[in-house]
Motif scaffolding. Sequence first.
Motif, PDB file in Angstrom:
ATOM      1  N   UNK A 275     -28.421  34.112  -6.945  1.00  0.00           N
ATOM      2  CA  UNK A 275     -29.212  32.883  -6.843  1.00  0.00           C
ATOM      3  C   UNK A 275     -30.698  33.127  -7.050  1.00  0.00           C
ATOM      4  N   UNK A 276     -31.078  34.325  -7.410  1.00  0.00           N
ATOM      5  CA  UNK A 276     -32.505  34.621  -7.574  1.00  0.00           C
ATOM      6  C   UNK A 276     -33.110  33.814  -8.717  1.00  0.00           C
ATOM      7  N   UNK A 277     -34.353  33.408  -8.528  1.00  0.00           N
ATOM      8  CA  UNK A 277     -35.090  32.671  -9.557  1.00  0.00           C
ATOM      9  C   UNK A 277     -36.453  33.280  -9.849  1.00  0.00           C
ATOM     10  N   UNK A 278     -36.885  34.260  -9.022  1.00  0.00           N
ATOM     11  CA  UNK A 278     -38.237  34.799  -9.186  1.00  0.00           C
ATOM     12  C   UNK A 278     -38.310  36.318  -9.190  1.00  0.00           C
ATOM     13  N   UNK A 279     -37.243  36.989  -8.785  1.00  0.00           N
ATOM     14  CA  UNK A 279     -37.241  38.435  -8.807  1.00  0.00           C
ATOM     15  C   UNK A 279     -37.400  39.055  -7.433  1.00  0.00           C
ATOM     16  N   UNK A 280     -36.963  40.287  -7.311  1.00  0.00           N
ATOM     17  CA  UNK A 280     -37.040  40.992  -6.037  1.00  0.00           C
ATOM     18  C   UNK A 280     -38.468  41.396  -5.729  1.00  0.00           C
ATOM     19  N   UNK A 281     -38.700  41.750  -4.473  1.00  0.00           N
ATOM     20  CA  UNK A 281     -40.023  42.212  -4.053  1.00  0.00           C
ATOM     21  C   UNK A 281     -40.450  43.426  -4.877  1.00  0.00           C
TER      22      UNK A 281
END
Length: 309
Positions: A275-281
């Motif tokens: 469900x990611x839309x912006x990327x991991x830390x």
Amino acid sequence: MSFNDDVKIDTSQVGSSGGGGGAPGGVVVGGGIGGIILLIIGLIFGINPGNLPTNPGGGTADQGQVQPGGTEDGSSFSQCKTGADANRNDTCRVIATVNSVNAFWAQELPGYRRQYTPAKTILYNGSTQSACGTASNQVGPFYCPLDKQVYIDVSFFQILTSQFGSSSGALAQEYVVAHEYGHHIQDILGLLDQAQQNPQGKNSGSVRIELMADCLGGVWANHATQTKGQSTNGGEVAFLKPLTDKDIKDALSAASSVGDDRIQQKTQGRVSPETWTHGSAAARQRWFTTGYKTGDLNQCDTLSPATVE
């Protein structure tokens, strides 16, 4: 990252009321620092964004709150005249950063055979209308491609610190502005619509566009101390003083705090990469660092690699 005290601030590059006039409910494209973070939390994780604070920590205009009812020519920002004002006031810092980012890309983009059209930032308190719908600190800072403007409620920086654990340092805030203008660069280059391709997942179009904006923010940071504005004595002076190790840590803290995995772990107690839309830390930090270390727009190609995480 501190501004040089004697650099002049141009408040004509910002407004304090919505300029788009669009109807509420429009689609925000190229979302903000986590890009519409709180709205995503509500839609994906079942949390009502209305339960989150709209003005956490209170405060007055002198502490960085933008007063409503200002004019489009920036006359409500009369307290913001120099870099010294930007170093002690969140609102003035955002305006000075807008000046720096616009000046940098106006110089840089012609080298890539594209002309830069400056984008205006709308600063507001509470909520306002953009051509992409309602802007509020519950939605987070964002770029609206329909009216070519960035929307920021300065009180969102308090949310970023208190709710998501970001550093409150200057470059953490400046990174937010630079990221949003990264979306403006993508719009000029005709890349922004790639965010709609495969919109969720850790290698989705949305994640790739957001990580590219992080990288473009890093490119600005690389050149920021050489980008010049008008001095109070009539000459030219760099907008910003040289970066310190702490400045970079502040920016990386902001990038990390809005990673999808960090937000999901905090809000639902588990991480769901699908469900990611912006990327991991880690990815957000890595791509900002790529832009910062190279200072080269060409190194921000997040669309070609097989994976960006």
